[in-house]
Design a protein around this motif. Sequence first.
Motif, PDB file in Angstrom:
ATOM      1  N   VAL A  32      -5.687   4.561 -10.825  1.00 26.09           N
ATOM      2  CA  VAL A  32      -4.546   5.189 -10.172  1.00 26.09           C
ATOM      3  C   VAL A  32      -3.810   4.110  -9.395  1.00 26.09           C
ATOM      4  N   ALA A  33      -2.470   4.112  -9.512  1.00 28.71           N
ATOM      5  CA  ALA A  33      -1.627   3.183  -8.745  1.00 28.71           C
ATOM      6  C   ALA A  33      -0.922   3.976  -7.653  1.00 28.71           C
ATOM      7  N   LEU A  34      -1.135   3.578  -6.398  1.00 27.92           N
ATOM      8  CA  LEU A  34      -0.519   4.251  -5.255  1.00 27.92           C
ATOM      9  C   LEU A  34       0.429   3.253  -4.593  1.00 27.92           C
ATOM     10  N   ASP A  35       1.733   3.496  -4.740  1.00 25.80           N
ATOM     11  CA  ASP A  35       2.756   2.593  -4.204  1.00 25.80           C
ATOM     12  C   ASP A  35       3.442   3.242  -3.014  1.00 25.80           C
ATOM     13  N   VAL A  36       3.560   2.470  -1.924  1.00 29.36           N
ATOM     14  CA  VAL A  36       4.249   2.922  -0.711  1.00 29.36           C
ATOM     15  C   VAL A  36       5.425   1.981  -0.478  1.00 29.36           C
ATOM     16  N   GLU A  37       6.644   2.541  -0.517  1.00 27.69           N
ATOM     17  CA  GLU A  37       7.851   1.723  -0.384  1.00 27.69           C
ATOM     18  C   GLU A  37       8.619   2.152   0.861  1.00 27.69           C
ATOM     19  N   PHE A  38       8.928   1.147   1.709  1.00 29.81           N
ATOM     20  CA  PHE A  38       9.703   1.387   2.923  1.00 29.81           C
ATOM     21  C   PHE A  38      11.104   0.806   2.723  1.00 29.81           C
ATOM     22  N   GLY A  39      12.094   1.606   2.973  1.00 31.50           N
ATOM     23  CA  GLY A  39      13.483   1.187   2.855  1.00 31.50           C
ATOM     24  C   GLY A  39      14.346   2.157   3.644  1.00 31.50           C
ATOM     25  N   ALA A  40      15.421   2.594   3.007  1.00 33.39           N
ATOM     26  CA  ALA A  40      16.222   3.630   3.652  1.00 33.39           C
ATOM     27  C   ALA A  40      15.421   4.917   3.784  1.00 33.39           C
ATOM     28  N   ARG A  41      14.479   5.114   2.866  1.00 32.99           N
ATOM     29  CA  ARG A  41      13.582   6.261   2.908  1.00 32.99           C
ATOM     30  C   ARG A  41      12.157   5.787   2.664  1.00 32.99           C
ATOM     31  N   LEU A  42      11.237   6.655   2.962  1.00 31.26           N
ATOM     32  CA  LEU A  42       9.825   6.397   2.685  1.00 31.26           C
ATOM     33  C   LEU A  42       9.485   7.041   1.341  1.00 31.26           C
ATOM     34  N   THR A  43       9.094   6.196   0.378  1.00 33.01           N
ATOM     35  CA  THR A  43       8.798   6.684  -0.968  1.00 33.01           C
ATOM     36  C   THR A  43       7.359   6.342  -1.327  1.00 33.01           C
ATOM     37  N   VAL A  44       6.600   7.362  -1.706  1.00 34.05           N
ATOM     38  CA  VAL A  44       5.215   7.194  -2.114  1.00 34.05           C
ATOM     39  C   VAL A  44       5.070   7.761  -3.519  1.00 34.05           C
ATOM     40  N   SER A  45       4.541   6.962  -4.438  1.00 35.68           N
ATOM     41  CA  SER A  45       4.326   7.413  -5.817  1.00 35.68           C
ATOM     42  C   SER A  45       2.869   7.207  -6.192  1.00 35.68           C
ATOM     43  N   ILE A  46       2.311   8.213  -6.849  1.00 34.85           N
ATOM     44  CA  ILE A  46       0.919   8.175  -7.319  1.00 34.85           C
ATOM     45  C   ILE A  46       0.954   8.328  -8.828  1.00 34.85           C
ATOM     46  N   ARG A  47       0.536   7.280  -9.537  1.00 29.40           N
ATOM     47  CA  ARG A  47       0.613   7.263 -11.008  1.00 29.40           C
ATOM     48  C   ARG A  47      -0.777   7.028 -11.569  1.00 29.40           C
ATOM     49  N   ASP A  48      -1.241   7.966 -12.438  1.00 29.41           N
ATOM     50  CA  ASP A  48      -2.561   7.806 -13.057  1.00 29.41           C
ATOM     51  C   ASP A  48      -2.422   7.674 -14.566  1.00 29.41           C
ATOM     52  N   ASP A  49      -3.492   7.259 -15.219  1.00 28.61           N
ATOM     53  CA  ASP A  49      -3.496   7.095 -16.680  1.00 28.61           C
ATOM     54  C   ASP A  49      -4.336   8.178 -17.344  1.00 28.61           C
TER      55      ASP A  49
END
Length: 462
Positions: A395-412
């Motif tokens: 599982v890839a858990l990405d946390v991106e900080f910018g104008a908004r807080l974006t969290v994506s959880i991607r599994d195979d």
Amino acid sequence: MPTAEPGGGRHRLTVPVRSRRFWILQATILAIMTLHTLVLASLDGRDLVGIPAPLTSSLMLIPVLYAAMSFGAAGALATAGWATALFALHWLVVHRDPVTSAHLWIELVSMVVLGASGAVVGRQVDAERDARTRTERALRQVAVAEARFHDLFEHQPSPVVVTDADGVVVEANGAALRVLGHAVVGRPLVAVVGQTPHDLLERDVPLPIAGPDGTVRQYMPSTHSLTDRDGRTVTQVLLADVSPEHRRREVQRAFTGRVLEVQEQERLHLSRELHDDPLQQLTYLTRSLDELGSDPLLPSVLVQPVQDGLDVARNASAALRQLIQGLRPPILDDLGLVPALRQLADTVQKRAKISVHVRTVGAVTRAPSDVELAVYRIAQEALTNAAKHSGARSVALDVEFGARLTVSIRDDGRGFSPDRDGTGGLGLIGANERAERIGAQLAVESQLGAGTTIRVSAPLGR
């Protein structure tokens, strides 16, 4: 006059016996033939110098063509037939001298030309009348359709405006005038409602509009492009009043949010109670058993029971810490979202034996506590689903900080078929409610055999 068939528009060959002009025309032909007979009788068989003998039959072309222009093919054929009958009567009964074959052929050809000319011109006149009748009928139908459309347009209970290609309002019904004001016609739609027709086409949430009395109501827009009679492209915008549904949805959202808030408060209270009392006692018991087990004065027969009790106390403490972590991780309130997600990833890796990679993008920033808590719960639900149901290996858990807080959880994992609303079960429905509560957008992308991606985008400030 010739009559038209009700449905087809083609004229039947009906003699206009009710027309006064038709009978005057026939009387004129009779007068010409009578004058022709009297002139020939006065000549007593002598030819009139300089005037051809078949001149009278040629003159009949005038009334036949007049009949064709006035009454169509039926009137022309009837007039030509009447003239031919009078000529036949004249040459067979009235005329005293024998008719030469040359003269007879000239007269016969003249009669044929007379009838053919009348038929051709009459049919052309009938065709033009048919075309004019069809055109008039089509214009009447268009007028009726326009009247019906205008009536429906004016009496439509929902506001309806029509804009040109530049987005300027060119027409508005009564409901639109009451909602948007009587000066709306001639103004750009964006100046009235803050949205262009193209923006309304892509809008999927209600549009708040303040009426003349200041009352704000919610309208769901729908647009439709069409071409007017001048060939110009216009856009019709219908505003359906969804204020009652919007209020019910807001009440439901507030209720759901209150339920979630109470749940989180109860979890926080329970986690603190477990940490402050049972966990502390278990910790004290663990230390006491550890000290007792290392005491050299302890009888040998009690060493193993004490060690077993120590193991039980340690396992109970670990299980209680894990329970507290699931209820409300203290690290979330103390250190923030990213450390809490890393701790969650470590816990999932140990439990489910899958690889979870956490990656941050941008400068890490603390968000409001309710935003961090909601995003954490959504990520927790996504990781739980990946561990229990997807069969994923990583599982890839990405946390991106910018104008908004974006969290994506991607599994195979194996993936699934999302429902129409983009969710796949009660857990994700709850995640969607959490996202709506903090003003975030939740997206679920999944295909059978292609894994699942859950992405939440939340504001960094409330």
